[in-house]
Design an enzyme around this catalytic site. Structure first.
Site, PDB file in Angstrom:
ATOM      1  N   PRO A  96       0.831  -1.213   0.000  1.00 17.10           N
ATOM      2  CA  PRO A  96       0.000   0.000   0.000  1.00 17.10           C
ATOM      3  C   PRO A  96       0.861   1.256   0.000  1.00 17.10           C
ATOM      4  O   PRO A  96       1.334   1.700   1.050  1.00 17.10           O
ATOM      5  CB  PRO A  96      -0.807  -0.136   1.297  1.00 17.10           C
ATOM      6  CG  PRO A  96       0.059  -0.963   2.200  1.00 17.10           C
ATOM      7  CD  PRO A  96       0.808  -1.906   1.300  1.00 17.10           C
ATOM      8  N   SER A 125      -3.738   1.949  -0.283  1.00 19.09           N
ATOM      9  CA  SER A 125      -3.510   2.808   0.876  1.00 19.09           C
ATOM     10  C   SER A 125      -4.724   3.677   1.174  1.00 19.09           C
ATOM     11  O   SER A 125      -5.435   4.122   0.266  1.00 19.09           O
ATOM     12  CB  SER A 125      -2.301   3.705   0.618  1.00 19.09           C
ATOM     13  OG  SER A 125      -2.149   4.684   1.631  1.00 19.09           O
ATOM     14  N   THR A 179      -2.486  -0.311   9.823  1.00 19.73           N
ATOM     15  CA  THR A 179      -1.100   0.089  10.055  1.00 19.73           C
ATOM     16  C   THR A 179      -0.945   0.606  11.482  1.00 19.73           C
ATOM     17  O   THR A 179      -1.688   1.485  11.916  1.00 19.73           O
ATOM     18  CB  THR A 179      -0.670   1.178   9.051  1.00 19.73           C
ATOM     19  OG1 THR A 179      -0.617   0.593   7.740  1.00 19.73           O
ATOM     20  CG2 THR A 179       0.707   1.728   9.396  1.00 19.73           C
ATOM     21  N   LYS A 251      -0.164  -4.259  10.298  1.00 17.64           N
ATOM     22  CA  LYS A 251       1.074  -3.971   9.568  1.00 17.64           C
ATOM     23  C   LYS A 251       1.946  -3.033  10.397  1.00 17.64           C
ATOM     24  O   LYS A 251       1.440  -2.127  11.050  1.00 17.64           O
ATOM     25  CB  LYS A 251       0.743  -3.320   8.222  1.00 17.64           C
ATOM     26  CG  LYS A 251       1.953  -2.974   7.355  1.00 17.64           C
ATOM     27  CD  LYS A 251       1.488  -2.416   6.021  1.00 17.64           C
ATOM     28  CE  LYS A 251       2.667  -2.106   5.098  1.00 17.64           C
ATOM     29  NZ  LYS A 251       3.430  -0.916   5.576  1.00 17.64           N
ATOM     30  N   SER A 273       7.146  -5.049   9.058  1.00 20.86           N
ATOM     31  CA  SER A 273       7.486  -3.849   8.298  1.00 20.86           C
ATOM     32  C   SER A 273       7.942  -2.752   9.246  1.00 20.86           C
ATOM     33  O   SER A 273       7.461  -2.671  10.379  1.00 20.86           O
ATOM     34  CB  SER A 273       6.262  -3.369   7.506  1.00 20.86           C
ATOM     35  OG  SER A 273       6.469  -2.085   6.950  1.00 20.86           O
ATOM     36  N   HIS A 275       7.788   0.416   7.899  1.00 23.82           N
ATOM     37  CA  HIS A 275       7.232   1.531   7.131  1.00 23.82           C
ATOM     38  C   HIS A 275       8.274   2.144   6.202  1.00 23.82           C
ATOM     39  O   HIS A 275       8.325   3.359   5.999  1.00 23.82           O
ATOM     40  CB  HIS A 275       6.646   2.604   8.060  1.00 23.82           C
ATOM     41  CG  HIS A 275       5.446   3.296   7.486  1.00 23.82           C
ATOM     42  ND1 HIS A 275       4.204   2.713   7.424  1.00 23.82           N
ATOM     43  CD2 HIS A 275       5.296   4.523   6.920  1.00 23.82           C
ATOM     44  CE1 HIS A 275       3.346   3.547   6.865  1.00 23.82           C
ATOM     45  NE2 HIS A 275       3.993   4.652   6.540  1.00 23.82           N
ATOM     46  N   GLY A 307       9.801  -4.506   3.069  1.00 24.38           N
ATOM     47  CA  GLY A 307      10.969  -3.745   3.481  1.00 24.38           C
ATOM     48  C   GLY A 307      12.218  -4.022   2.681  1.00 24.38           C
ATOM     49  O   GLY A 307      13.000  -4.906   3.038  1.00 24.38           O
ATOM     50  N   ILE A 309      12.667  -4.964  -0.672  1.00 22.58           N
ATOM     51  CA  ILE A 309      12.709  -5.935  -1.772  1.00 22.58           C
ATOM     52  C   ILE A 309      13.136  -5.238  -3.058  1.00 22.58           C
ATOM     53  O   ILE A 309      12.527  -4.267  -3.488  1.00 22.58           O
ATOM     54  CB  ILE A 309      11.330  -6.599  -1.967  1.00 22.58           C
ATOM     55  CG1 ILE A 309      10.926  -7.422  -0.742  1.00 22.58           C
ATOM     56  CG2 ILE A 309      11.331  -7.457  -3.241  1.00 22.58           C
ATOM     57  CD1 ILE A 309      11.707  -8.684  -0.533  1.00 22.58           C
TER      58      ILE A 309
END
Length: 385
Positions: A96, A125, A179, A251, A273, A275, A307, A309
């Site tokens: 997102p 998102s 989140t 998340k 994650s 962020h 995170g 990739i």
């Protein structure tokens, strides 16, 4: 903490053709400087502070190497996985990412087109610039395309959050992803030095995040009474789970104890994650804590990873360290800027093929075969005499 807005400045749509020289998924990052205005790229590529965490997210993959196997029968090999009751063609989803009109005038519509063409999962998102109903209308679960998921920021008023939930349910979304770690987002110094200001035409279609400093009483902290006043607490999560018929994921989890508590609370799944390094610079890389989170929650709780990739090898390593699937964030925007929907679809194809190559070398006929035994920690070669 949101940056102030500037006058509208829509950038032109890129040609829908694969850019020359794209040989690997990470090449889309290399192209970003050619496709995205410098101030916007500074905001997108940056994390928080001096961007240490954002860089560390990607660097963490270099600490692992893949262990090959030979004489394996891979003629029935595939990358299919089952996540939340749906079959994904490969364990790679679109994270997102907010404000996609920063890089393409049609924003999330193009990303949804790519998701539809590749049958890839898409997480939208709350701060998308395209209404959730329009995005859902571009996807067809009847044709085997995964249903979109809605990433959620809790709104200041519960009735506004509830309205978003009802819209997502009515539009056919498959899950809500709350989140938890984004209440604090300290700006990247790189973005500040570049003079980035959010364009006025990049308007969130669904809600906001944070409390304006002007709304705080005199002497109040912008952090504790401001940003953290809206952050989710256990009672908010319990309310959310009871307010929707959709499964609720969370998340932004890095601590194993937090992950265990969230799993015990009945969350449908967890996304490891940080962020994208956008909270506070110096936060641990997501990959470094992935194995401990998996150990804490056991094998029965679905776990996604987000995170850093940049390649199919990165996907393989995240799967080996405990993820059921991964999400791609910044790389998605770079491909969108370079070639629109075609670029995002091509990126997903490249990541999938790179993953398959790693699986073949490691002797893994399915994602279920990918485990920690397929990795070897890389020594510090600089220390070898």
């Amino acid at each position: 903490m949101m940056m102030s807005a500037s006058p509208p400045s829509t950038i032109p749509a890129p040609p829908e053709r694969i850019p020359p020289g794209v040989l690997a998924a990470r090449d889309y990052e290399r192209l970003a400087e050619q496709c995205i205005p410098a101030d916007r790229l500074a905001y997108i590529a940056g994390g928080s502070g001096e961007d240490w965490t954002a860089r560390a997210n990607s660097a963490a993959f270099g600490r692992w190497s893949i262990v090959p196997r030979v004489l394996r029968d891979l003629r029935t090999g595939h990358t299919r996985v089952r996540i939340a009751g749906e079959v994904w063609a490969q364990p790679i989803g679109l994270a997102p990412v907010a404000f996609q009109k920063l890089v393409h005038p049609r924003g999330e519509r193009e990303t949804a087109r790519a998701a539809a063409a590749t049958h890839s999962p898409l997480l939208l998102s709350t701060l998308a610039t395209t209404p959730l109903e329009e995005v859902a209308g571009l996807l067809s679960p009847e044709a085997g395309q995964p249903r979109p998921w809605l990433q959620l920021y809790l709104q200041p008023r519960r009735e506004d959050t509830l309205a978003l939930l009802r819209r997502a349910e009515a539009a056919g979304y498959g899950a809500i992803v709350l989140t938890l770690d984004a209440s604090i987002q300290l700006a990247s110094h790189r973005a500040l030095r570049a003079g980035f200001r959010m364009p006025a035409d990049c308007v969130p279609a669904h809600g906001s995040i944070g409390v304006p400093a002007s709304a705080l009483p005199a002497g109040a902290s912008r952090i504790f009474q401001g940003a953290m006043a809206q952050s989710a607490r256990h009672e908010d999560l319990a309310w959310l789970r009871g307010a929707t018929t959709l499964p609720v994921w969370v998340k932004g989890v890095l601590d194993p104890a937090d992950a265990r508590a969230l799993a015990d609370a009945g969350c449908a799944g967890i996304v490891v994650s940080n962020h994208g390094g956008r909270t506070v610079d110096g936060v641990a890389p997501s990959l470094s804590l992935l194995p401990a989170v998996r150990e804490a929650i056991g094998s029965h709780v679905p776990l996604l990873f987000d995170g850093g990739i940049r390649s199919g090898a990165d996907v393989f390593k995240a799967l080996a360290l405990g993820a059921n699937a991964v999400l791609v964030g910044r790389l998605q925007l770079y491909a969108l800027a370079a070639a629109g929907a075609l670029g995002v679809a091509h990126l997903l194809q490249l990541l999938g093929e790179e993953l398959q190559a790693c699986m073949a070398v490691a002797g893994c006929a399915s994602v279920a075969d990918i485990g920690p035994d397929r990795l070897l920690a890389v020594p510090d070669f600089n220390a070898i005499p």
